[in-house]
Design a protein around this motif. Structure first.
Motif, PDB file in Angstrom:
ATOM      1  N   PHE A 214       8.381 -12.279 -15.761  1.00 33.48           N
ATOM      2  CA  PHE A 214       9.580 -11.522 -16.105  1.00 33.48           C
ATOM      3  C   PHE A 214      10.065 -10.622 -14.961  1.00 33.48           C
ATOM      4  CE2 PHE A 214       7.332 -12.072 -20.261  1.00 33.48           C
ATOM      5  CZ  PHE A 214       8.209 -13.026 -20.774  1.00 33.48           C
ATOM      6  N   GLU A 215       9.262 -10.470 -13.914  1.00 31.71           N
ATOM      7  CA  GLU A 215       9.612  -9.679 -12.726  1.00 31.71           C
ATOM      8  C   GLU A 215       9.836  -8.203 -13.041  1.00 31.71           C
ATOM      9  OE1 GLU A 215      12.934 -12.515 -12.047  1.00 31.71           O
ATOM     10  OE2 GLU A 215      12.226 -12.501  -9.969  1.00 31.71           O
ATOM     11  N   GLU A 216       9.283  -7.727 -14.156  1.00 32.53           N
ATOM     12  CA  GLU A 216       9.488  -6.344 -14.572  1.00 32.53           C
ATOM     13  C   GLU A 216       8.225  -5.528 -14.385  1.00 32.53           C
ATOM     14  OE1 GLU A 216      11.281  -5.625 -18.328  1.00 32.53           O
ATOM     15  OE2 GLU A 216      12.710  -7.274 -18.134  1.00 32.53           O
ATOM     16  N   GLU A 217       8.398  -4.285 -13.972  1.00 33.88           N
ATOM     17  CA  GLU A 217       7.265  -3.369 -13.783  1.00 33.88           C
ATOM     18  C   GLU A 217       6.778  -2.867 -15.138  1.00 33.88           C
ATOM     19  OE1 GLU A 217       6.227   0.838 -11.479  1.00 33.88           O
ATOM     20  OE2 GLU A 217       8.180  -0.123 -11.206  1.00 33.88           O
ATOM     21  N   PHE A 218       5.441  -2.823 -15.328  1.00 34.23           N
ATOM     22  CA  PHE A 218       4.912  -2.339 -16.593  1.00 34.23           C
ATOM     23  C   PHE A 218       3.855  -1.263 -16.437  1.00 34.23           C
ATOM     24  CE2 PHE A 218       2.149  -5.915 -15.494  1.00 34.23           C
ATOM     25  CZ  PHE A 218       0.872  -5.433 -15.774  1.00 34.23           C
ATOM     26  N   GLY A 219       3.494  -0.894 -15.205  1.00 37.62           N
ATOM     27  CA  GLY A 219       2.505   0.160 -15.057  1.00 37.62           C
ATOM     28  C   GLY A 219       2.355   0.628 -13.633  1.00 37.62           C
ATOM     29  N   ARG A 220       1.845   1.861 -13.478  1.00 35.81           N
ATOM     30  CA  ARG A 220       1.593   2.437 -12.158  1.00 35.81           C
ATOM     31  C   ARG A 220       0.261   3.171 -12.172  1.00 35.81           C
ATOM     32  NH1 ARG A 220       7.348   4.926  -9.872  1.00 35.81           N
ATOM     33  NH2 ARG A 220       8.655   3.165 -10.527  1.00 35.81           N
ATOM     34  N   VAL A 221      -0.384   3.213 -11.008  1.00 40.09           N
ATOM     35  CA  VAL A 221      -1.641   3.937 -10.866  1.00 40.09           C
ATOM     36  C   VAL A 221      -1.537   4.866  -9.663  1.00 40.09           C
ATOM     37  CG1 VAL A 221      -4.120   3.761 -10.427  1.00 40.09           C
ATOM     38  CG2 VAL A 221      -3.000   2.083 -11.908  1.00 40.09           C
ATOM     39  N   LYS A 222      -1.750   6.159  -9.908  1.00 40.84           N
ATOM     40  CA  LYS A 222      -1.739   7.152  -8.833  1.00 40.84           C
ATOM     41  C   LYS A 222      -3.105   7.230  -8.177  1.00 40.84           C
ATOM     42  CE  LYS A 222       1.799  10.314 -10.602  1.00 40.84           C
ATOM     43  NZ  LYS A 222       2.063  11.709 -11.017  1.00 40.84           N
ATOM     44  N   GLY A 223      -3.193   8.002  -7.112  1.00 44.43           N
ATOM     45  CA  GLY A 223      -4.492   8.252  -6.510  1.00 44.43           C
ATOM     46  C   GLY A 223      -4.452   8.506  -5.029  1.00 44.43           C
ATOM     47  N   HIS A 224      -3.715   7.694  -4.286  1.00 45.26           N
ATOM     48  CA  HIS A 224      -3.692   7.842  -2.833  1.00 45.26           C
ATOM     49  C   HIS A 224      -2.745   8.963  -2.405  1.00 45.26           C
ATOM     50  CE1 HIS A 224      -6.210   4.493  -1.548  1.00 45.26           C
ATOM     51  NE2 HIS A 224      -5.673   3.763  -2.518  1.00 45.26           N
ATOM     52  N   PHE A 225      -3.072   9.566  -1.252  1.00 38.68           N
ATOM     53  CA  PHE A 225      -2.252  10.629  -0.684  1.00 38.68           C
ATOM     54  C   PHE A 225      -1.544  10.166   0.580  1.00 38.68           C
ATOM     55  CE2 PHE A 225      -5.608  12.611  -3.159  1.00 38.68           C
ATOM     56  CZ  PHE A 225      -4.875  13.466  -3.975  1.00 38.68           C
ATOM     57  N   GLY A 226      -1.328   8.886   0.681  1.00 34.46           N
ATOM     58  CA  GLY A 226      -0.621   8.282   1.799  1.00 34.46           C
ATOM     59  C   GLY A 226      -0.273   6.858   1.420  1.00 34.46           C
ATOM     60  N   PRO A 227       0.481   6.174   2.255  1.00 31.60           N
ATOM     61  CA  PRO A 227       0.873   4.794   1.940  1.00 31.60           C
ATOM     62  C   PRO A 227      -0.332   3.902   1.657  1.00 31.60           C
ATOM     63  CG  PRO A 227       2.094   5.590   3.832  1.00 31.60           C
ATOM     64  CD  PRO A 227       1.063   6.638   3.530  1.00 31.60           C
ATOM     65  N   ILE A 228      -0.186   2.996   0.699  1.00 27.78           N
ATOM     66  CA  ILE A 228      -1.215   2.006   0.406  1.00 27.78           C
ATOM     67  C   ILE A 228      -1.017   0.835   1.368  1.00 27.78           C
ATOM     68  CG2 ILE A 228      -2.112   0.394  -1.312  1.00 27.78           C
ATOM     69  CD1 ILE A 228      -1.187   2.380  -3.472  1.00 27.78           C
ATOM     70  N   ASN A 229      -2.041   0.519   2.133  1.00 32.27           N
ATOM     71  CA  ASN A 229      -1.939  -0.540   3.137  1.00 32.27           C
ATOM     72  C   ASN A 229      -2.425  -1.885   2.646  1.00 32.27           C
ATOM     73  OD1 ASN A 229      -0.883   1.198   5.086  1.00 32.27           O
ATOM     74  ND2 ASN A 229      -2.902   1.783   5.833  1.00 32.27           N
ATOM     75  N   SER A 230      -3.312  -1.898   1.628  1.00 33.68           N
ATOM     76  CA  SER A 230      -3.887  -3.164   1.183  1.00 33.68           C
ATOM     77  C   SER A 230      -4.306  -3.071  -0.275  1.00 33.68           C
ATOM     78  CB  SER A 230      -5.102  -3.522   2.049  1.00 33.68           C
ATOM     79  OG  SER A 230      -5.632  -4.777   1.693  1.00 33.68           O
ATOM     80  N   VAL A 231      -4.039  -4.143  -1.038  1.00 33.13           N
ATOM     81  CA  VAL A 231      -4.498  -4.234  -2.424  1.00 33.13           C
ATOM     82  C   VAL A 231      -5.151  -5.602  -2.636  1.00 33.13           C
ATOM     83  CG1 VAL A 231      -2.835  -2.617  -3.420  1.00 33.13           C
ATOM     84  CG2 VAL A 231      -2.220  -5.034  -3.192  1.00 33.13           C
ATOM     85  N   ALA A 232      -6.104  -5.657  -3.566  1.00 30.71           N
ATOM     86  CA  ALA A 232      -6.786  -6.919  -3.875  1.00 30.71           C
ATOM     87  C   ALA A 232      -7.374  -6.845  -5.268  1.00 30.71           C
ATOM     88  CB  ALA A 232      -7.889  -7.207  -2.861  1.00 30.71           C
ATOM     89  N   PHE A 233      -7.227  -7.933  -6.036  1.00 30.54           N
ATOM     90  CA  PHE A 233      -7.889  -8.053  -7.332  1.00 30.54           C
ATOM     91  C   PHE A 233      -9.321  -8.536  -7.125  1.00 30.54           C
ATOM     92  CE2 PHE A 233      -3.608  -8.201  -9.174  1.00 30.54           C
ATOM     93  CZ  PHE A 233      -3.798  -7.511 -10.359  1.00 30.54           C
ATOM     94  N   HIS A 234     -10.224  -8.080  -7.994  1.00 31.46           N
ATOM     95  CA  HIS A 234     -11.565  -8.661  -8.047  1.00 31.46           C
ATOM     96  C   HIS A 234     -11.435 -10.087  -8.587  1.00 31.46           C
ATOM     97  CE1 HIS A 234     -15.718  -9.391  -9.349  1.00 31.46           C
ATOM     98  NE2 HIS A 234     -16.060  -8.422  -8.518  1.00 31.46           N
ATOM     99  N   PRO A 235     -12.297 -11.024  -8.146  1.00 29.74           N
ATOM    100  CA  PRO A 235     -12.209 -12.407  -8.639  1.00 29.74           C
ATOM    101  C   PRO A 235     -12.291 -12.550 -10.156  1.00 29.74           C
ATOM    102  CG  PRO A 235     -13.588 -12.317  -6.686  1.00 29.74           C
ATOM    103  CD  PRO A 235     -13.277 -10.893  -7.043  1.00 29.74           C
TER     104      PRO A 235
END
Length: 265
Positions: A214-235
């Protein structure tokens, strides 16, 4: 639970990035004339590809070494070297079956290069600015790109046909596909040079979750105090990690409601 989640609940652990020693052994040393931007093994673990930057008077190249041939390592000469004359490569991954690589460029282009001949098999341009990251789906039929043009996009791995677009208000540095849900997570923020203390207070560095179809946003997670450079899901799809300009890796475990959530368009 129904309706788009406005805030995605997770638990997290933080790990500072420090150097360390380990039981590793260097197998080979390959020297280049300019900075290496991307690298990766093929699925057999025998061939390594890497791209070098266009800098210091040197051209951008993609090089291929077969690690089963000691002469290539000893001579520091790859079996194939592809010049990239127009726009340097900023991200690259091996395609399905290791027959090609998929490369994203500084100008927003995507190229599919044959790993045997070096020929450009497919060329598309769906992004208007630099492609920062490319990550494949678990079955390798799709991949997602992250771009400075404030979007992430979904493509078919074989044809490079554009499938979906996920839009934000800031540059996207990294994007990853869930292995078992129709979810994509995006990380980004401003350019590092533009970050101010004001930015950290107003929450510009959240990981953002979109529904793949659907290309729609459904959630956000805070935590970092600067730009996020990399994300990855666990297998296993039960957690994800994010690495930021603030010097932290955050490991997030999804709460039970994440697995019970049903998206309603």
């Amino acid at each position: 639970m129904s309706g788009p989640l406005r805030r995605l609940s997770t638990t997290a652990r933080e790990t500072s990035l420090h150097g360390g020693q380990g039981p590793w052994k260097q197998l080979a040393l390959l020297k280049t004339n300019s900075a290496v931007r991307t690298c990766g093994f093929d699925f057999g673990g025998n061939i390594i590809m890497f791209s070098t930057d266009k800098q210091m008077g040197y051209q951008c190249f993609v090089s291929f070494f077969d690690l089963r041939d000691p002469s290539q390592i000893d001579s520091n000469e790859p079996y194939m070297k592809i010049p990239c004359n127009d726009s340097k490569i900023t991200s690259a991954v091996w395609g399905p079956l290791g027959e090609c690589i998929i490369a994203g460029h500084e100008g927003g282009e995507l190229n599919q290069y044959s790993a045997k001949s070096g020929e450009v098999l497919v060329n598309v341009k769906e992004h208007s600015r630099q492609i920062n990251d490319i990550q494949l789906s678990r079955d390798m039929t799709m991949f997602v790109t992250a771009s400075k043009d404030n979007t992430a996009k979904l493509f078919d791995s074989t044809t490079l046909e554009h499938q979906k677009t996920f839009r934000t208000e800031r540059p996207v540095n990294s994007a990853a596909l869930s292995p078992n849900y129709d979810h994509v997570v995006l990380g980004g923020g401003q350019e590092a040079m533009d970050v101010t203390t004001t930015s950290t207070r107003i929450g510009k560095f959240e990981a953002r979750f979109f529904h793949l179809a659907f290309e729609e946003e459904f959630g956000r997670v805070k935590g970092h105090f600067g730009p996020i450079n990399s994300v990855a899901f666990h297998p296993d799809g039960k957690s994800y990690s994010s690495g930021g300009e603030d010097g932290y890796v955050r490991i997030h475990y999804f709460d039970p409601q994440y697995f019970e959530f049903e998206f309603e368009a």
